[in-house]
Write a protein that holds these residues in place. Structure first.
Motif, PDB file in Angstrom:
ATOM      1  N   SER A 120      33.072  80.536  42.815  1.00  0.00           N
ATOM      2  CA  SER A 120      33.783  80.199  44.050  1.00  0.00           C
ATOM      3  C   SER A 120      32.810  80.030  45.216  1.00  0.00           C
ATOM      4  O   SER A 120      32.971  79.117  46.034  1.00  0.00           O
ATOM      5  CB  SER A 120      34.856  81.240  44.371  1.00  0.00           C
ATOM      6  N   GLU A 145      40.464  82.787  43.259  1.00  0.00           N
ATOM      7  CA  GLU A 145      39.439  82.531  44.272  1.00  0.00           C
ATOM      8  C   GLU A 145      38.708  81.214  43.991  1.00  0.00           C
ATOM      9  O   GLU A 145      38.400  80.452  44.905  1.00  0.00           O
ATOM     10  CB  GLU A 145      38.441  83.703  44.274  1.00  0.00           C
ATOM     11  N   LEU A 146      38.481  80.919  42.711  1.00  0.00           N
ATOM     12  CA  LEU A 146      37.809  79.676  42.335  1.00  0.00           C
ATOM     13  C   LEU A 146      38.692  78.466  42.620  1.00  0.00           C
ATOM     14  O   LEU A 146      38.231  77.479  43.194  1.00  0.00           O
ATOM     15  CB  LEU A 146      37.406  79.709  40.853  1.00  0.00           C
TER      16      LEU A 146
END
Length: 165
Positions: A120, A145-146
């Protein structure tokens, strides 16, 4: 960020171990790397495709590496390391990140085929540099999050018959 267009130069970086483990644990199937490359590129100009693999001396491993080459992937191979306590480790996070940063000056888009949330920060960095970032992976094993850090996310779970053998 750059939108998708036919002359867009793309690099595809595939974390083979990450994809393999999800395909096996969730679907008991293997990745169709030809479809992965085709669907990730989406009729854009492929500048470079790299598959990051771990050499574990398993049967048919060399044939798999050769097949990746035939499809159009350059393979980067790392040996599985066994430590004194019996634990094993091999990952390509740093290598993939370095390649992505190096390629950023030569492409419009970097496509990361992994669900690893460690990438990320890489997506954020590339976007700051004006490079579009896309993630192609399975939703059930992809860090939120990525997906939030990337410009686009292709969920392989939505089309398992396309992405799996």
């Amino acid at each position: 960020m750059t939108e998708i267009h036919p002359h867009q130069r793309v690099a595809v970086l595939a974390d083979a171990q990450n994809l393999y483990h999800t395909a096996q644990s969730v679907y008991s199937r293997n990745i169709d790397y030809s479809a992965l490359l085709e669907k990730s590129v989406q009729d854009r100009e492929l500048t470079r495709a790299i598959a990051y693999v771990i050499q574990a001396d398993s049967p048919d491993e060399e044939r798999f590496f050769e097949a990746l080459g035939d499809i159009g992937f350059e393979t980067k191979i790392k040996e599985l390391k066994t430590f004194g306590d019996g634990s094993k480790k091999a990952d390509w996070d740093v290598g993939m990140s370095l390649d992505a940063v190096t390629l950023a000056n030569h492409v419009d888009t970097v496509i990361l085929c992994t669900g690893d949330g460690d990438f990320s920060r890489l997506c954020s960095h590339l976007r700051h540099e004006g490079v579009r970032t896309e993630v192609t992976s399975f939703a059930e094993s992809t860090s939120e999050e990525l997906t939030e850090a990337a410009d686009a996310f292709i969920d392989m779970s939505e089309r398992p018959d396309t992405f799996l053998l």
